[in-house]
Design an enzyme around this catalytic site. Structure first.
Site: not given
Length: 354
Positions: A27, A31, A40, A78, A155
């Protein structure tokens, strides 16, 4: 083909000598970087960012522009792009993370599950790979990736992340045939997806089994590990271009010896696993990747430096180690703390490669 200017990451994957321990971060385009947050915001939302090859290229390169000591880049995407392409309706709820509009709960829906058309439904990812590879100009290798079939299935059945996995575990125990159907279909999708990434130019592939550690011992050996083995085996048969692979099961330290049977060139370790003990178990068979606790990057520089050195000491001399975090970097990490980690790895690790 552009010649790589820095191939230490690939050399480590092949257990070849390197002048220092190469390093990258799971990652790493994320962020915690203000430049990422700005891009973003420009994209509007996370999914729009993932589905725009120009912006995906921009954020993939951001950590490399900031940190000169990174030895690899990873495709910005992702893991949930695959189930989204399978028609489950991925969306991101504010403050709640990923969710699916149509989770797989009833048998009829499960039996209708189909492999997506990679060239159409996931073209934006493959276009991003080609664009990123060109933009890198050989600076460092590019890592392509996918989620493992089990992790994607969690998921797809639960309908969201951050659950206790009771819905999918109930299916595993009461209707394993249905779960195996999901896993087989997803395995074929992931195989085609990674094959397309390889054809587009990635230098290695990584399978993220983020929720493998939620399974029982027998569950892992039935519902997770075999499907990753099928993917890697099929890719070796499908691709004339032989590239190395990394397999990472979070919470998977119990199964290191079992993971050796999968055929991956490297095993990722989370922070709960002692890398010295892991090295004793794997010997010279595979490279190990890991395994700094991401939370340490929230602390003080001296604590970061101390723990980085401890991990390098525990691995010891020789090749076959890629330094990384034990999971993805957290969004609250001060970017300057990453510099501390990278500088310590570069300077301290050289003694182990003399």
């Amino acid at each position: 083909m552009t010649q790589l200017k820095n191939d230490n990451f690939l050399k480590a994957l092949h257990r070849e000598p390197t002048p220092y321990t190469p390093v990258w971060m799971m990652r790493q385009a994320g962020r915690y970087l203000p430049e990422y947050r700005a891009t973003r915001q420009k994209a509007g939302d996370f999914l729009s960012l993932c589905k725009n090859p120009n912006l995906a290229t921009e954020v993939t390169l951001q950590p490399l522009d900031r940190y000169s000591l990174l030895d690899a880049s990873i495709l910005f995407s992702d893991i949930l792009t695959v189930p989204d392409a399978m028609g489950l309706g991925l969306y991101f709820a504010a403050g709640e993370g990923p969710k699916f509009e149509r989770p797989l709960r009833i048998e009829a829906d499960i039996q209708k599950l189909k492999i997506p058309d990679i060239d159409k439904d996931l073209k934006y990812v493959i276009d991003a790979v080609s664009q990123i590879k060109k933009a890198l100009q050989g600076r460092v290798p590019l890592i392509g990736f996918s989620g493992s079939p089990w992790t994607l299935a969690t998921y797809m059945v639960e309908g969201q992340g951050g659950t206790d996995f009771l819905t999918i575990k109930k299916m595993a125990y009461s209707r394993p045939d249905l779960l195996h159907h999901i896993l087989k279909t997803t395995t074929e999708a992931v195989t085609q997806y990674l094959h397309a990434q390889i054809e587009a130019g990635v230098d290695t592939i990584m399978i993220f089994d983020s929720w493998g550690g939620a399974l029982s011992h027998q569950g892992y050996l039935e519902f997770s590990l075999p499907y990753m083995k099928v993917i890697l085996s099929n890719l070796k048969m499908m691709n004339t271009k032989k590239i190395p692979s990394i397999m990472f099961t979070k919470g998977g330290g119990l199964w290191i010896e079992d993971q050796l049977t999968v055929g991956s060139d490297a095993l990722g370790l989370d922070w709960q696993t002692d890398i010295g003990i892991a090295r004793q178990k794997v010997g010279e068979k595979v490279t190990l990747q890991g395994n700094l606790d991401p939370a340490i990057l929230l602390s003080k520089p001296e604590a970061i430096e101390k723990e980085v050195k401890r991990i390098l000491d525990r691995y010891g001399k020789g090749s076959g180690h890629i330094f990384n975090l034990g999971h993805g970097i957290t969004e609250h990490t001060p970017p300057e703390h990453v510099d501390v980690m990278l500088n310590t790895v570069r300077e301290y690790s050289q003694q182990f490669h003399a």
